[in-house]
Design a protein around this motif. Structure first.
Motif, PDB file in Angstrom:
ATOM      1  N   LYS A  78       0.862  -1.188   0.000  1.00 58.24           N
ATOM      2  CA  LYS A  78       0.000   0.000   0.000  1.00 58.24           C
ATOM      3  C   LYS A  78       0.895   1.233   0.000  1.00 58.24           C
ATOM      4  O   LYS A  78       1.703   1.399  -0.896  1.00 58.24           O
ATOM      5  N   ASP A  79       0.790   2.090   0.992  1.00 54.34           N
ATOM      6  CA  ASP A  79       1.629   3.290   1.055  1.00 54.34           C
ATOM      7  C   ASP A  79       2.778   3.126   2.041  1.00 54.34           C
ATOM      8  O   ASP A  79       3.331   4.104   2.525  1.00 54.34           O
ATOM      9  N   ARG A  80       3.153   1.896   2.340  1.00 56.66           N
ATOM     10  CA  ARG A  80       4.208   1.616   3.311  1.00 56.66           C
ATOM     11  C   ARG A  80       5.376   0.916   2.626  1.00 56.66           C
ATOM     12  O   ARG A  80       5.178   0.157   1.679  1.00 56.66           O
ATOM     13  N   TYR A  81       6.576   1.167   3.145  1.00 54.23           N
ATOM     14  CA  TYR A  81       7.779   0.544   2.613  1.00 54.23           C
ATOM     15  C   TYR A  81       8.510  -0.170   3.736  1.00 54.23           C
ATOM     16  O   TYR A  81       8.595   0.328   4.856  1.00 54.23           O
ATOM     17  N   PHE A  82       9.045  -1.350   3.423  1.00 59.14           N
ATOM     18  CA  PHE A  82       9.778  -2.160   4.382  1.00 59.14           C
ATOM     19  C   PHE A  82      11.153  -2.489   3.810  1.00 59.14           C
ATOM     20  O   PHE A  82      11.259  -3.024   2.710  1.00 59.14           O
ATOM     21  N   GLU A  83      12.189  -2.182   4.569  1.00 63.92           N
ATOM     22  CA  GLU A  83      13.552  -2.536   4.193  1.00 63.92           C
ATOM     23  C   GLU A  83      13.771  -3.999   4.558  1.00 63.92           C
ATOM     24  O   GLU A  83      13.501  -4.407   5.685  1.00 63.92           O
ATOM     25  N   ILE A  84      14.224  -4.800   3.618  1.00 64.49           N
ATOM     26  CA  ILE A  84      14.478  -6.218   3.883  1.00 64.49           C
ATOM     27  C   ILE A  84      15.836  -6.346   4.560  1.00 64.49           C
ATOM     28  O   ILE A  84      16.864  -5.978   3.999  1.00 64.49           O
TER      29      ILE A  84
END
Length: 105
Positions: A78-84
């Motif tokens: 959605k409008d969220r980002y996650f660093e792996i």
């Protein structure tokens, strides 16, 4: 992992060098794959650093096995980002990957 757990549509993105019209290079996030995932928040913490309050949320994202997924990528949900932070190949059976992530706030 059950099929019904994979109810969130995410996009895996990777950084690529893009040449601009002046011949220079820029880093840009480009889509690598769009997949179904299970998202599990693991916990969170707030800490004070450099006179700013930053929020850090640990999240586990489970997807079906997909070749080429690396910790240098990120997840868009959605409008969220996650660093792996790490990619865990469960039991080395090419069935599922667990992505241990930190939300970018």
């Amino acid at each position: 992992m059950r099929i019904g757990d994979l109810r969130h549509r995410i996009t895996l993105q990777k950084v690529e060098r893009i040449r601009d019209s002046f011949g220079g290079e820029q880093l840009q996030w480009v889509d690598f794959a769009r997949v179904w995932a299970a998202i599990y928040p693991l916990g969170g913490r707030e800490y004070f650093a450099a006179q700013q309050i930053n929020a850090e949320v640990s999240t586990k994202i489970v997807i079906r096995y997909l070749k080429g997924v690396e910790p240098t990528m990120r997840v868009n949900f959605k409008d969220r980002y996650f660093e792996i932070l790490s990619v865990i190949h469960m039991a080395e059976r090419k069935k599922e990957l667990q992505l241990m992530c930190k939300e970018v706030v």
